[in-house]
Design an enzyme around this catalytic site. Structure first.
Site, mmCIF file in Angstrom:
data_model
loop_
_atom_site.group_PDB
_atom_site.id
_atom_site.type_symbol
_atom_site.label_atom_id
_atom_site.label_comp_id
_atom_site.label_asym_id
_atom_site.label_seq_id
_atom_site.Cartn_x
_atom_site.Cartn_y
_atom_site.Cartn_z
ATOM 1 N N LYS A 115 0.849 -1.196 0.000
ATOM 2 C CA LYS A 115 0.000 0.000 0.000
ATOM 3 C C LYS A 115 0.885 1.247 0.000
ATOM 4 O O LYS A 115 1.966 1.229 0.597
ATOM 5 C CB LYS A 115 -0.862 0.026 1.279
ATOM 6 C CG LYS A 115 -1.991 -0.985 1.347
ATOM 7 C CD LYS A 115 -2.724 -0.844 2.683
ATOM 8 C CE LYS A 115 -3.806 -1.897 2.856
ATOM 9 N NZ LYS A 115 -4.961 -1.710 1.962
ATOM 10 N N ARG A 155 -9.727 -11.940 2.857
ATOM 11 C CA ARG A 155 -10.530 -13.072 2.381
ATOM 12 C C ARG A 155 -9.723 -14.366 2.417
ATOM 13 O O ARG A 155 -10.289 -15.450 2.592
ATOM 14 C CB ARG A 155 -11.060 -12.763 0.977
ATOM 15 C CG ARG A 155 -10.016 -12.569 -0.078
ATOM 16 C CD ARG A 155 -10.542 -11.815 -1.301
ATOM 17 N NE ARG A 155 -10.754 -10.394 -1.015
ATOM 18 C CZ ARG A 155 -11.274 -9.520 -1.865
ATOM 19 N NH1 ARG A 155 -11.647 -9.908 -3.078
ATOM 20 N NH2 ARG A 155 -11.440 -8.259 -1.523
#
Ligand code: BES
Ligand code: MN
Ligand code: ZN
Length: 491
Positions: A268, A342
């Site tokens: 990020k 996830r």
């Protein structure tokens, strides 16, 4: 390392004017109706002080309006805080919660011994008590001079004493969840989060089993381990078991516990990484919620599953194009290591759905959910509308917010892979929150399952009247509400 307030919460049936306190907060409804309840009682002993403030326009009763009176006469309390409650016919748990929280925030910037809050009627004891607790806690506990000071005592004047155990339980669950989110990632990583869970279990009467990385591997949780292997901090899976209804059905609560999300090799930028110590808010909500359920001894069985990892780039990190195998045997092509939530939930959901038919997961899963619903509303996705409606109703009753997103088969293409059973992302920009839901759905088998994407509500960038910035403790109240309804009538 975990700093939570040490504040007594009590009920008093004394007249508001007779309550000895550093601050007495009293609510006033908006509009011109005659003062009633504790506001009328305070008005009567203070020579019409609140009436005069209304006549001069200083007090309107608008929700969250705060009017401090530092030297009132006619009260045992040293100071009076008049709190706007909004329109009486619009009063809900959330309205009273926020009013009490705003009152507490107003006075706890300095050290206070006793804060009393007079509830307009006993039905608001829970809302007021948990709201007051919320306003006593902030993120500045690691400053040499802390920016918020929890009072020694919170007194709910005119409250219902039978509601106190629930107030205590939810206040402490909320404090724990918020502090876990606020704790820096140098202190809070998978091993220390698991220790915090074990301590909570010892103190509040639920079992905690912690799996280390070798047990997790033996349990075939290759997807979770794929995320963890980039970090020097080993993964943990914490299993929380509370049994309050032997022989009855079990409610499973699964939490995303990424104690720091750098994005991994799909790193990020700084702006996106700066608040990623909060990427374990789902696990914090589950721990805070299970603690609150156990502390008030609800007649329900709960299994909490905390998937705890740190997502880091390194020479051992999972790579783009790697294929991971989850516990149910399904293969996953990793196309973005920043879609890690996830991956860890896949294995945790497999385990949970092997244990029970009723599952809800909580996860700060996607920025896309923030784009869709903003910062105050969680996304709700489900494979079973009746169970989804039951979870949504509990969230509403708790004074929190969710909105259902579609999950029909037209979205299946979002996770199609050429090389594995599915891909973890890579489908372009659209429908990102739903893509996360469709991915998780692959790991729940035939269980009734709800996915809560709490990326928005879990974290507050700025202070607001009722809440300090940082971890919000979202979903702790909703989990308690869901558990209370679950004992009697699961969908
Ligand atoms: N933890 C983030 C999601 C997030 C973003 C939470 C902002 C709170 C605030 C998650 O792991 C993530 O990085 N998601 C990606 C998914 C994408 C790569 C498919 C995202 O939202 O960009
Ligand atoms: Mn991520
Ligand atoms: Zn994440």
């Amino acid at each position: 390392m975990i700093h939570t307030p040490k504040t007594a919460i009590e009920v008093s049936l004394d007249a508001p004017a007779a309550v000895a306190a550093d601050w007495l907060a009293v609510g006033v409804w908006a509009g011109d109706a005659p003062l009633a309840g504790p506001a009328a009682a305070v008005d009567a002993t203070t020579s019409g002080l609140i009436s005069k403030l209304r006549a001069s326009g200083d007090v309107t009763g608008m929700h969250l309006e705060l009017t401090p009176v530092l030297t009132p006469s006619g009260l045992a309390a040293k100071r009076l805080l008049v709190v706007g409650l909004g329109k009486q016919d619009a009063a809900t748990r959330a309205v009273l919660h926020d009013a009490a929280a705003a009152a507490a925030r107003h006075v706890t910037g300095k050290k206070v011994g006793t804060l009393a809050f007079a509830v307009p009627s006993p039905e608001f004891t829970l809302a007021a008590g948990v709201g007051l607790a919320q306003g006593c806690q902030g993120p500045g506990v690691r400053k040499t001079t802390p920016t918020r000071h929890a009072p020694d005592r919170l007194v709910i004047v005119g409250g219902e004493a039978t509601a106190l155990p629930r107030v205590h339980a939810e206040a402490e669950g909320l404090w724990l969840a918020r502090e876990l989110v606020n704790a820096p990632p140098c202190d809070l990583y998978p091993e220390t989060f698991a220790v915090a869970a074990a301590e909570s279990g010892r103190k509040h009467g639920f079992e905690v089993e912690v799996w280390d990385e070798s047990r997790i591997a033996a349990e075939r949780m290759g997807s979770l381990l794929g995320v963890a292997r980039g970090s020097v901090r080993p993964a943990r899976l914490a299993l929380l078991r509370y049994s309050g209804n032997p022989g009855g059905p079990t409610l499973a609560l699964v939490g995303k516990g990424v104690t720091f999300d750098s994005g991994g090799l799909s790193l990020k930028p700084t702006d996106g990484m700066v608040d990623m110590k909060g990427d374990m808010a789902g696990a914090a909500a589950v721990l805070g919620g299970v603690q609150a359920i156990a502390a008030q001894k609800l007649k329900v069985n709960v299994l909490g599953v905390l998937a705890l990892v740190e997502n880091m780039p390194s020479g051992t990190a999972v790579k783009l194009g790697d294929v991971l195998t989850a516990r149910n045997g399904k293969t996953i092509e990793v196309l973005n290591t920043d879609a890690e939530g996830r991956l860890i939930l896949a294995d945790a959901l497999c385990y949970a759905t092997e244990q029970t038919e009723y599952v809800v997961n909580f996860a700060t899963l996607t920025g896309a959910c923030l784009v869709a619903l903003g910062t105050e509303t969680s996304g709700l996705m489900t494979n079973n509308d009746a169970w989804g409606d039951q979870v949504a109703a509990a969230i509403r009753a708790a004074g929190e917010r969710s909105w259902k997103l579609p999950m029909d088969a037209s979205y299946d293409g979002l996770i199609k892979s050429k090389v594995a059973d599915m891909r973890n992302t890579g489908g372009g920009r659209w429908g990102g929150a739903i893509a996360g839901g469709k991915f998780l759905e692959q790991f729940v088998g035939t269980a009734k399952w709800v996915h809560m994407d709490i990326a928005g509500p879990a974290w507050a960038d700025n202070d607001s009247p009722a809440l300090d910035s940082g971890g919000t403790g979202c979903m702790v109240r909703s989990i308690v509400e869901l558990a209370r309804g679950f004992g009697e009538r699961p969908a």
